[in-house]
Design a protein around this motif. Sequence first.
Motif, PDB file in Angstrom:
ATOM      1  N   LEU A 109      68.011  33.954 -41.185  1.00  0.00           N
ATOM      2  CA  LEU A 109      66.951  33.467 -40.799  1.00  0.00           C
ATOM      3  C   LEU A 109      67.026  32.687 -39.548  1.00  0.00           C
ATOM      4  N   ASP A 110      68.244  32.632 -39.157  1.00  0.00           N
ATOM      5  CA  ASP A 110      68.344  32.722 -37.359  1.00  0.00           C
ATOM      6  C   ASP A 110      68.126  34.374 -36.691  1.00  0.00           C
ATOM      7  N   GLU A 111      69.237  35.288 -37.929  1.00  0.00           N
ATOM      8  CA  GLU A 111      69.299  36.696 -37.169  1.00  0.00           C
ATOM      9  C   GLU A 111      68.202  37.417 -36.935  1.00  0.00           C
ATOM     10  N   ALA A 112      67.189  37.117 -38.344  1.00  0.00           N
ATOM     11  CA  ALA A 112      65.871  37.425 -38.441  1.00  0.00           C
ATOM     12  C   ALA A 112      64.800  37.284 -37.653  1.00  0.00           C
ATOM     13  N   LEU A 113      65.210  35.932 -36.979  1.00  0.00           N
ATOM     14  CA  LEU A 113      63.796  35.358 -35.929  1.00  0.00           C
ATOM     15  C   LEU A 113      64.679  35.602 -34.682  1.00  0.00           C
ATOM     16  N   LYS A 114      65.429  35.361 -34.326  1.00  0.00           N
ATOM     17  CA  LYS A 114      66.425  36.376 -33.353  1.00  0.00           C
ATOM     18  C   LYS A 114      65.673  37.631 -33.178  1.00  0.00           C
ATOM     19  N   ALA A 115      66.087  38.467 -33.806  1.00  0.00           N
ATOM     20  CA  ALA A 115      65.141  40.083 -33.859  1.00  0.00           C
ATOM     21  C   ALA A 115      63.751  40.165 -33.569  1.00  0.00           C
ATOM     22  N   ARG A 116      62.975  38.852 -33.675  1.00  0.00           N
ATOM     23  CA  ARG A 116      61.360  38.883 -33.480  1.00  0.00           C
ATOM     24  C   ARG A 116      61.263  37.901 -32.368  1.00  0.00           C
ATOM     25  N   ASP A 117      62.099  37.678 -32.020  1.00  0.00           N
ATOM     26  CA  ASP A 117      62.105  36.538 -30.550  1.00  0.00           C
ATOM     27  C   ASP A 117      60.846  35.338 -31.342  1.00  0.00           C
ATOM     28  N   MET A 118      61.446  34.942 -32.414  1.00  0.00           N
ATOM     29  CA  MET A 118      60.332  34.306 -33.073  1.00  0.00           C
ATOM     30  C   MET A 118      61.635  33.015 -33.504  1.00  0.00           C
ATOM     31  N   ALA A 119      60.555  31.514 -32.421  1.00  0.00           N
ATOM     32  CA  ALA A 119      61.192  30.267 -33.248  1.00  0.00           C
ATOM     33  C   ALA A 119      60.810  29.734 -35.038  1.00  0.00           C
ATOM     34  N   LEU A 120      61.662  29.158 -34.965  1.00  0.00           N
ATOM     35  CA  LEU A 120      61.200  28.368 -36.537  1.00  0.00           C
ATOM     36  C   LEU A 120      60.919  27.692 -36.096  1.00  0.00           C
ATOM     37  N   THR A 121      59.232  27.336 -37.066  1.00  0.00           N
ATOM     38  CA  THR A 121      58.636  26.106 -36.985  1.00  0.00           C
ATOM     39  C   THR A 121      59.190  24.670 -37.686  1.00  0.00           C
ATOM     40  N   PRO A 122      59.594  23.745 -37.172  1.00  0.00           N
ATOM     41  CA  PRO A 122      60.059  22.313 -37.131  1.00  0.00           C
ATOM     42  C   PRO A 122      58.545  21.429 -38.802  1.00  0.00           C
ATOM     43  N   THR A 123      59.542  20.987 -39.433  1.00  0.00           N
ATOM     44  CA  THR A 123      58.318  20.832 -40.061  1.00  0.00           C
ATOM     45  C   THR A 123      58.874  19.074 -40.203  1.00  0.00           C
ATOM     46  N   THR A 124      60.016  18.204 -40.232  1.00  0.00           N
ATOM     47  CA  THR A 124      60.903  16.913 -40.193  1.00  0.00           C
ATOM     48  C   THR A 124      59.280  16.023 -38.904  1.00  0.00           C
ATOM     49  N   LEU A 125      59.030  14.727 -40.141  1.00  0.00           N
ATOM     50  CA  LEU A 125      58.934  13.898 -39.093  1.00  0.00           C
ATOM     51  C   LEU A 125      59.555  13.454 -38.212  1.00  0.00           C
ATOM     52  N   GLU A 126      59.705  13.252 -36.962  1.00  0.00           N
ATOM     53  CA  GLU A 126      59.929  12.508 -35.651  1.00  0.00           C
ATOM     54  C   GLU A 126      59.352  11.216 -35.594  1.00  0.00           C
ATOM     55  N   VAL A 127      60.994  10.502 -35.977  1.00  0.00           N
ATOM     56  CA  VAL A 127      60.456   9.245 -35.791  1.00  0.00           C
ATOM     57  C   VAL A 127      61.497   7.896 -34.652  1.00  0.00           C
ATOM     58  N   LYS A 128      60.437   7.477 -33.837  1.00  0.00           N
ATOM     59  CA  LYS A 128      61.962   7.696 -32.209  1.00  0.00           C
ATOM     60  C   LYS A 128      62.452   6.175 -32.564  1.00  0.00           C
ATOM     61  N   ILE A 129      63.756   5.970 -32.259  1.00  0.00           N
ATOM     62  CA  ILE A 129      63.900   4.730 -32.065  1.00  0.00           C
ATOM     63  C   ILE A 129      64.341   4.387 -30.323  1.00  0.00           C
ATOM     64  N   ASP A 130      62.929   2.614 -30.177  1.00  0.00           N
ATOM     65  CA  ASP A 130      63.117   2.809 -28.933  1.00  0.00           C
ATOM     66  C   ASP A 130      64.673   2.039 -28.275  1.00  0.00           C
ATOM     67  N   ASP A 131      65.284   1.403 -29.563  1.00  0.00           N
ATOM     68  CA  ASP A 131      65.980   0.514 -28.838  1.00  0.00           C
ATOM     69  C   ASP A 131      67.597   0.939 -29.438  1.00  0.00           C
ATOM     70  N   PRO A 132      67.526   2.647 -29.085  1.00  0.00           N
ATOM     71  CA  PRO A 132      69.611   2.890 -29.390  1.00  0.00           C
ATOM     72  C   PRO A 132      70.426   1.793 -29.256  1.00  0.00           C
ATOM     73  N   ARG A 133      70.724   1.467 -28.328  1.00  0.00           N
ATOM     74  CA  ARG A 133      71.715   0.554 -28.102  1.00  0.00           C
ATOM     75  C   ARG A 133      72.214  -0.548 -29.382  1.00  0.00           C
ATOM     76  N   GLN A 134      70.422  -1.048 -29.414  1.00  0.00           N
ATOM     77  CA  GLN A 134      69.857  -2.671 -29.894  1.00  0.00           C
ATOM     78  C   GLN A 134      70.398  -1.818 -31.391  1.00  0.00           C
ATOM     79  N   ALA A 135      69.967  -0.855 -32.045  1.00  0.00           N
ATOM     80  CA  ALA A 135      70.480  -0.310 -33.104  1.00  0.00           C
ATOM     81  C   ALA A 135      71.447  -0.344 -33.421  1.00  0.00           C
ATOM     82  N   LEU A 136      72.578   0.419 -32.617  1.00  0.00           N
ATOM     83  CA  LEU A 136      73.777   0.034 -33.252  1.00  0.00           C
ATOM     84  C   LEU A 136      74.353  -0.981 -33.844  1.00  0.00           C
ATOM     85  N   ALA A 137      73.939  -1.909 -32.469  1.00  0.00           N
ATOM     86  CA  ALA A 137      74.749  -3.324 -32.453  1.00  0.00           C
ATOM     87  C   ALA A 137      73.748  -3.480 -34.026  1.00  0.00           C
TER      88      ALA A 137
END
Length: 390
Positions: free
Chosen positions: A217-245
Amino acid sequence: MCVTTGVRMRGCMLGLHLLERIRRMARQLVMMCLLLATAPVISMAGARDDAAALPPAVAAPDVGDVRDMETVVVTGVQPGPGLWRVRRGTHTLYILGTQSPLPKAMTWRSDEVREVLAEAGVVLGPPGVTVGSDIGILRGLTMLPAAMRASRNPDGATLDALLPADLYQRWSTLKARYLGRDRGIERKRPAIAVYELYRAALDANGLREGRVITPVLDEALKARDMALTPTTLEVKIDDPRQALADFRKEGTKPEDVACMRHMLDVIERGLPQVAARANAWAVGDLDVLRATAGQGARVQACLSSFLQTETARKRGLDDLEMQVRAHWLAAADEALTRHRVSFATLSVDDLLGTAGYLAALRPRVDAVLAPDEADDVDDGNVTPADSEMP
């Protein structure tokens, strides 16, 4: 700012690339312990409870009865399973069913996929959850020690003190076989430790995770100068330090012990079945893939066990599957609406099951066809994706 000329430019660019790699590494390592894995994405495809399709549990063998699985995996150039086709009017979404692990000595004959990728107006990434936080490189680097500590058991506890005696004996036998004298792993959390063991067992039996589909997939997309369109749901953690703790304080739960017990069952007795499914994907045997659908669901559930922790629940990360599915379906809807040809990847279980992503997509389209099903549309006459709907 990097300003230079001539041969110094290459060194300057390398420096910028290295800085970006360090920045990404810092973020990934900070989140690593929260995901109980080394990658920043938790895949939701195939992670649902599909126990009815799972093989029956295997009785634990006597200590010392563990022997080489003698798994036989295919090698050489193999065709893979072909493509599923989702039709809506004159528009087609082609979907490749993915499988992990796969035979590590195989080469995928990806001609069909490359032909579709050459015309696709959009290429969708797999569904999943991206857990991120807005941290810079310096702050990320300062948090690395905390991230590494969070991947280990609280209070320096070792696995022999946390696991039932019979389970630890099984773990020790398999660890000696596949990992050797690795003392550091004894301090890691059960899910992390058993995942490292599982990967080592796969490698020893001619199997591997990744590095088969993505490079194509990476090779084919690079040949077309095209990017993969992500479908992942992005979830933010506002307090990563506290989450680690918070996560560092969480001890071993019954679910962790059950996960390790199941994973050891797979390593001790289930690798031939794992290899059979990998072989079926490689040679395109849809009958075997259908018969074994759901086989990896419990493995996926074990390795996504972070989502069941109190740390995750406090941050609303314990009930994401429906959101992830809706997010992917919206992306698939848009692809079918805008592009005559589009491409996506999904877990093969989600293509074969009755409760997966493809089943949810069926009411929204005209037809869904498996690779071994013929249809009346001549794929060769499908208008390239460059011709988009107004």
